[in-house]
Write a protein that holds these residues in place. Sequence first.
Motif, PDB file in Angstrom:
ATOM      1  N   GLN A 116       0.912  -1.292  -0.081  1.00 49.04           N
ATOM      2  CA  GLN A 116       0.089  -0.042  -0.026  1.00 49.04           C
ATOM      3  C   GLN A 116       0.886   1.245   0.037  1.00 49.04           C
ATOM      4  N   GLU A 117       1.978   0.838   0.589  1.00 47.66           N
ATOM      5  CA  GLU A 117       2.939   2.085   0.601  1.00 47.66           C
ATOM      6  C   GLU A 117       3.889   2.469  -0.335  1.00 47.66           C
ATOM      7  N   ASP A 118       3.816   1.335  -1.144  1.00 45.99           N
ATOM      8  CA  ASP A 118       5.091   1.233  -2.263  1.00 45.99           C
ATOM      9  C   ASP A 118       4.498   0.882  -3.707  1.00 45.99           C
ATOM     10  N   LYS A 119       3.962   1.540  -4.535  1.00 51.65           N
ATOM     11  CA  LYS A 119       3.296   1.084  -6.074  1.00 51.65           C
ATOM     12  C   LYS A 119       4.317   0.239  -6.554  1.00 51.65           C
ATOM     13  N   LEU A 120       5.617   0.369  -6.766  1.00 50.39           N
ATOM     14  CA  LEU A 120       6.573  -0.450  -7.345  1.00 50.39           C
ATOM     15  C   LEU A 120       6.452  -1.841  -6.914  1.00 50.39           C
ATOM     16  N   PHE A 121       6.309  -1.976  -5.325  1.00 51.11           N
ATOM     17  CA  PHE A 121       6.618  -3.332  -4.622  1.00 51.11           C
ATOM     18  C   PHE A 121       5.163  -3.855  -5.100  1.00 51.11           C
ATOM     19  N   GLN A 122       3.836  -2.958  -4.779  1.00 46.95           N
ATOM     20  CA  GLN A 122       2.783  -3.632  -5.067  1.00 46.95           C
ATOM     21  C   GLN A 122       2.730  -4.272  -6.269  1.00 46.95           C
ATOM     22  N   LYS A 123       3.381  -3.772  -7.480  1.00 49.15           N
ATOM     23  CA  LYS A 123       3.357  -4.356  -8.886  1.00 49.15           C
ATOM     24  C   LYS A 123       4.057  -5.737  -8.943  1.00 49.15           C
ATOM     25  N   SER A 124       5.249  -5.750  -8.107  1.00 50.83           N
ATOM     26  CA  SER A 124       5.676  -7.039  -8.100  1.00 50.83           C
ATOM     27  C   SER A 124       5.230  -7.987  -7.180  1.00 50.83           C
ATOM     28  N   PHE A 125       4.389  -7.741  -5.976  1.00 52.26           N
ATOM     29  CA  PHE A 125       4.025  -8.431  -5.070  1.00 52.26           C
ATOM     30  C   PHE A 125       2.615  -9.225  -5.949  1.00 52.26           C
ATOM     31  N   ARG A 126       1.709  -8.347  -6.728  1.00 54.99           N
ATOM     32  CA  ARG A 126       0.772  -8.948  -7.308  1.00 54.99           C
ATOM     33  C   ARG A 126       1.220  -9.946  -8.468  1.00 54.99           C
ATOM     34  N   GLU A 127       2.377  -9.534  -9.250  1.00 55.23           N
ATOM     35  CA  GLU A 127       2.783 -10.519 -10.221  1.00 55.23           C
ATOM     36  C   GLU A 127       3.286 -11.731  -9.807  1.00 55.23           C
ATOM     37  N   PHE A 129       2.876 -12.788  -6.360  1.00 58.54           N
ATOM     38  CA  PHE A 129       2.347 -13.659  -5.506  1.00 58.54           C
ATOM     39  C   PHE A 129       0.877 -13.855  -5.830  1.00 58.54           C
ATOM     40  N   VAL A 130       0.302 -12.612  -6.223  1.00 56.93           N
ATOM     41  CA  VAL A 130      -1.147 -12.700  -6.062  1.00 56.93           C
ATOM     42  C   VAL A 130      -1.667 -13.395  -7.574  1.00 56.93           C
ATOM     43  N   ASN A 131      -1.267 -12.945  -8.622  1.00 57.34           N
ATOM     44  CA  ASN A 131      -1.524 -13.336  -9.914  1.00 57.34           C
ATOM     45  C   ASN A 131      -1.481 -15.115 -10.069  1.00 57.34           C
ATOM     46  N   PRO A 132      -0.543 -15.639  -9.696  1.00 55.95           N
ATOM     47  CA  PRO A 132      -0.474 -17.160  -9.866  1.00 55.95           C
ATOM     48  C   PRO A 132      -1.266 -17.648  -9.125  1.00 55.95           C
ATOM     49  N   ARG A 133      -1.860 -17.175  -7.995  1.00 52.76           N
ATOM     50  CA  ARG A 133      -2.588 -17.904  -6.999  1.00 52.76           C
ATOM     51  C   ARG A 133      -4.348 -17.519  -7.469  1.00 52.76           C
ATOM     52  N   GLU A 134      -4.226 -16.599  -8.212  1.00 50.80           N
ATOM     53  CA  GLU A 134      -5.516 -16.079  -8.885  1.00 50.80           C
ATOM     54  C   GLU A 134      -5.793 -16.974 -10.097  1.00 50.80           C
ATOM     55  N   LYS A 135      -4.776 -17.360 -10.695  1.00 53.60           N
ATOM     56  CA  LYS A 135      -4.644 -18.506 -11.867  1.00 53.60           C
ATOM     57  C   LYS A 135      -5.282 -19.694 -11.562  1.00 53.60           C
ATOM     58  N   ILE A 136      -4.578 -20.181 -10.339  1.00 61.70           N
ATOM     59  CA  ILE A 136      -4.980 -21.721 -10.025  1.00 61.70           C
ATOM     60  C   ILE A 136      -6.286 -21.482  -9.832  1.00 61.70           C
ATOM     61  N   VAL A 137      -6.994 -20.629  -9.082  1.00 61.82           N
ATOM     62  CA  VAL A 137      -8.412 -20.922  -8.781  1.00 61.82           C
ATOM     63  C   VAL A 137      -9.237 -20.667 -10.111  1.00 61.82           C
ATOM     64  N   GLU A 138      -8.842 -19.874 -10.805  1.00 64.18           N
ATOM     65  CA  GLU A 138      -9.139 -19.484 -12.343  1.00 64.18           C
ATOM     66  C   GLU A 138      -9.465 -20.707 -13.038  1.00 64.18           C
ATOM     67  N   ASP A 139      -8.460 -21.557 -12.917  1.00 63.30           N
ATOM     68  CA  ASP A 139      -8.377 -22.739 -13.752  1.00 63.30           C
ATOM     69  C   ASP A 139      -9.240 -23.733 -13.641  1.00 63.30           C
ATOM     70  N   ILE A 140      -9.345 -24.040 -12.030  1.00 60.76           N
ATOM     71  CA  ILE A 140      -9.986 -24.971 -11.473  1.00 60.76           C
ATOM     72  C   ILE A 140     -11.612 -24.649 -11.992  1.00 60.76           C
ATOM     73  N   LEU A 141     -11.996 -23.186 -11.849  1.00 59.40           N
ATOM     74  CA  LEU A 141     -13.339 -22.853 -12.011  1.00 59.40           C
ATOM     75  C   LEU A 141     -13.461 -22.899 -13.702  1.00 59.40           C
ATOM     76  N   ARG A 142     -12.797 -22.839 -14.332  1.00 62.29           N
ATOM     77  CA  ARG A 142     -12.809 -23.061 -15.889  1.00 62.29           C
ATOM     78  C   ARG A 142     -13.072 -24.475 -16.133  1.00 62.29           C
ATOM     79  N   ARG A 143     -12.380 -25.338 -15.396  1.00 63.44           N
ATOM     80  CA  ARG A 143     -12.420 -26.593 -15.695  1.00 63.44           C
ATOM     81  C   ARG A 143     -14.039 -27.182 -15.235  1.00 63.44           C
ATOM     82  N   ALA A 144     -14.286 -26.465 -14.165  1.00 63.62           N
ATOM     83  CA  ALA A 144     -15.669 -26.894 -13.710  1.00 63.62           C
ATOM     84  C   ALA A 144     -16.657 -26.390 -14.444  1.00 63.62           C
TER      85      ALA A 144
END
Lengths: 192, 192
Positions: A116-127, A129-144
């Motif tokens: 929240q305090e560092d936009k550059l870090f937010q970007k790397s955290f998202r890329e 940490f967040v996005n790969p876990r989002e993708k896992i859930v998305e893939d499970i739901l697409r298969r469903a």
Amino acid sequence: MAREMKAAGRPRDPKTAENIKSTTLRLMREQGYAAVSIASIISESGVAKQTIYNRWKTKADLVLDAIFEETERYASAPDHDFNKSCREQLYQFLIEVFEHLERDSRIICALIASAQEDKLFQKSFRERFVNPREKIVEDILRRAHSLGQISTERDIPTLVAFIHGAFWYPLLNGIQPDRKLAQNIVAEIFRH
Amino acid sequence: MAREMKAAGRPRDPKTAENIKSTTLRLMREQGYAAVSIASIISESGVAKQTIYNRWKTKADLVLDAIFEETERYASAPDHDFNKSCREQLYQFLIEVFEHLERDSRIICALIASAQEDKLFQKSFRERFVNPREKIVEDILRRAHSLGQISTERDIPTLVAFIHGAFWYPLLNGIQPDRKLAQNIVAEIFRH
């Protein structure tokens, strides 16, 4: 030519990086994110200051790297065991994430705070940490979706936000997500 | 006796508090949470340091108080207009929250970040900011339950976590929740 010059330079020792990362994770777990400084990581791991700053711009970047492998261990993509229903896969994924959070929620909450305090870090955290876990859930739901285990009328991005939000929200309010929450999430997502 | 002594003390001027809170909110909006110090609030509002510390323990406490009235203005309990369906009430509530976030998301994200670093502040943030908004959504859903607008099989606490999580999650990842998200949330919650 440039490649040769690079190859001739002092090679980075992967063991040094492993040592720094494991020291960082240990100190964070013992003392919490705020209490641990780059200086204390240097002193505990016995490396030169420059060795750390050559690889990581900030404490948050180093901690993200240190926690990253742990996250992969707990919450990686599920085996595509086609005997398992998508519901079981989602439940298994959530249980693993929650186990990881039981151990490292303080560190992860501190990383979300840093983002929240560092936009550059937010970007790397998202890329990383967040996005790969989002993708896992998305893939499970697409298969469903494709297997008819959830209705094709459901909007997958909304369900992905529901699923991740449902544990980010209590977590950031100081409540540890538990097995019951995992059960309730899958029941709601897969209800007919 | 103790009460009399207290009553005889110098009364707190509510206008002073209003001045401090509005100065705080203006500075936060102009410069962001991290850039504004208690010192700059003192200097801009022209009050004594002790006047601030008599009321608020930390910057986060003061900002929470300053933002609190704004939040009430945007995202208070809906009128119990029984001509409106629960679906419309939930949509209206989300739109108001998102309008508030459009203006003050940086401040609110900074408060959530502060809550990770300070457990006492996390408690007051939860009690004053999070819980009242959770209650609004819960009341809408309970009414929907009782009116048969959602199935009684649905688990309300899980739906409340879905709804709040669905905008906390993008927000903390740097994505502003929008009208489309509000539509998708209500469509998913109220689908048959």
